[in-house]
Design an enzyme around this catalytic site. Sequence first.
Site, PDB file in Angstrom:
ATOM      1  N   ASN A  39       0.841  -1.138  -0.035  1.00  0.00           N
ATOM      2  CA  ASN A  39      -0.010  -0.130  -0.129  1.00  0.00           C
ATOM      3  C   ASN A  39       0.768   1.349  -0.082  1.00  0.00           C
ATOM      4  O   ASN A  39       1.867   1.165   0.535  1.00  0.00           O
ATOM      5  CB  ASN A  39      -0.917  -0.117   1.228  1.00  0.00           C
ATOM      6  CG  ASN A  39      -0.361  -0.171   2.506  1.00  0.00           C
ATOM      7  OD1 ASN A  39       0.826  -0.546   2.754  1.00  0.00           O
ATOM      8  ND2 ASN A  39      -0.940   0.498   3.508  1.00  0.00           N
ATOM      9  N   ILE A  40       0.558   2.271  -0.873  1.00  0.00           N
ATOM     10  CA  ILE A  40       1.067   3.564  -0.978  1.00  0.00           C
ATOM     11  C   ILE A  40       0.149   4.737  -0.557  1.00  0.00           C
ATOM     12  O   ILE A  40      -0.827   4.710  -1.406  1.00  0.00           O
ATOM     13  CB  ILE A  40       1.648   3.700  -2.077  1.00  0.00           C
ATOM     14  CG1 ILE A  40       2.618   2.436  -2.436  1.00  0.00           C
ATOM     15  CG2 ILE A  40       2.601   5.096  -2.427  1.00  0.00           C
ATOM     16  CD1 ILE A  40       3.078   2.371  -4.168  1.00  0.00           C
ATOM     17  N   GLU A  41       0.284   5.222   0.605  1.00  0.00           N
ATOM     18  CA  GLU A  41      -0.687   6.500   0.836  1.00  0.00           C
ATOM     19  C   GLU A  41      -0.193   7.741   0.244  1.00  0.00           C
ATOM     20  O   GLU A  41       0.944   8.066   0.052  1.00  0.00           O
ATOM     21  CB  GLU A  41      -0.655   6.516   2.411  1.00  0.00           C
ATOM     22  CG  GLU A  41      -1.463   5.085   3.139  1.00  0.00           C
ATOM     23  CD  GLU A  41      -1.293   5.252   4.667  1.00  0.00           C
ATOM     24  OE1 GLU A  41      -1.979   4.302   5.057  1.00  0.00           O
ATOM     25  OE2 GLU A  41      -0.817   6.085   5.363  1.00  0.00           O
ATOM     26  N   CYS A  50      -4.000   0.720  -2.729  1.00  0.00           N
ATOM     27  CA  CYS A  50      -3.895  -0.746  -2.034  1.00  0.00           C
ATOM     28  C   CYS A  50      -2.781  -1.511  -2.504  1.00  0.00           C
ATOM     29  O   CYS A  50      -2.404  -1.481  -3.714  1.00  0.00           O
ATOM     30  CB  CYS A  50      -5.217  -1.327  -2.003  1.00  0.00           C
ATOM     31  SG  CYS A  50      -6.464  -0.513  -1.125  1.00  0.00           S
ATOM     32  N   GLU A  52      -3.040  -4.684  -3.343  1.00  0.00           N
ATOM     33  CA  GLU A  52      -3.426  -5.638  -4.075  1.00  0.00           C
ATOM     34  C   GLU A  52      -3.494  -4.955  -5.755  1.00  0.00           C
ATOM     35  O   GLU A  52      -3.017  -5.476  -6.681  1.00  0.00           O
ATOM     36  CB  GLU A  52      -4.911  -5.974  -3.934  1.00  0.00           C
ATOM     37  CG  GLU A  52      -4.953  -6.822  -2.662  1.00  0.00           C
ATOM     38  CD  GLU A  52      -5.352  -5.962  -1.557  1.00  0.00           C
ATOM     39  OE1 GLU A  52      -4.661  -4.861  -1.236  1.00  0.00           O
ATOM     40  OE2 GLU A  52      -6.124  -6.149  -0.582  1.00  0.00           O
ATOM     41  N   CYS A  82     -10.178  -4.476  -0.174  1.00  0.00           N
ATOM     42  CA  CYS A  82     -11.444  -3.713  -0.136  1.00  0.00           C
ATOM     43  C   CYS A  82     -12.022  -3.980  -1.267  1.00  0.00           C
ATOM     44  O   CYS A  82     -11.715  -4.762  -2.164  1.00  0.00           O
ATOM     45  CB  CYS A  82     -10.710  -2.327   0.030  1.00  0.00           C
ATOM     46  SG  CYS A  82     -10.229  -1.793  -1.659  1.00  0.00           S
TER      47      CYS A  82
END
Length: 120
Positions: A39-41, A50, A52, A82
């Site tokens: 995940n990269i915010e 996300c 995936e 999600c």
Amino acid sequence: MNLMDKAIEAKKNSYSPYSNFKVGAALLTKDGKIYTGCNIESVSYTPTCCAERVAFFKAISEGNKEFEAIAISGDKEYCYPCGVCRQVMSEFCDKNFKIYVNDKVYTLDELLPYSFDMEK
């Protein structure tokens, strides 16, 4: 190294300074190649991606669009994909696509029985 081990390893690259919730994914293609993602915010949250989807987008951007399974590892005992990730999976995978969440295995159809479809 198995698929879940690859997901756990990918989690180490997570960029999650806002949620502090790390997720890793390992995507297995039908030809046996594995693509990983984390995940990269973003501070504004909307552009956050996300693990995936990162794995899927890496594979797709390299021309691979046939998938067998994905393993997901998060900071909690069970980390399910999600709704957005499930919908992306439904674009490229059949209903029997396998989703490994720690020691449990699901099919895409079990986790997303009514995916959005423009043709129906």
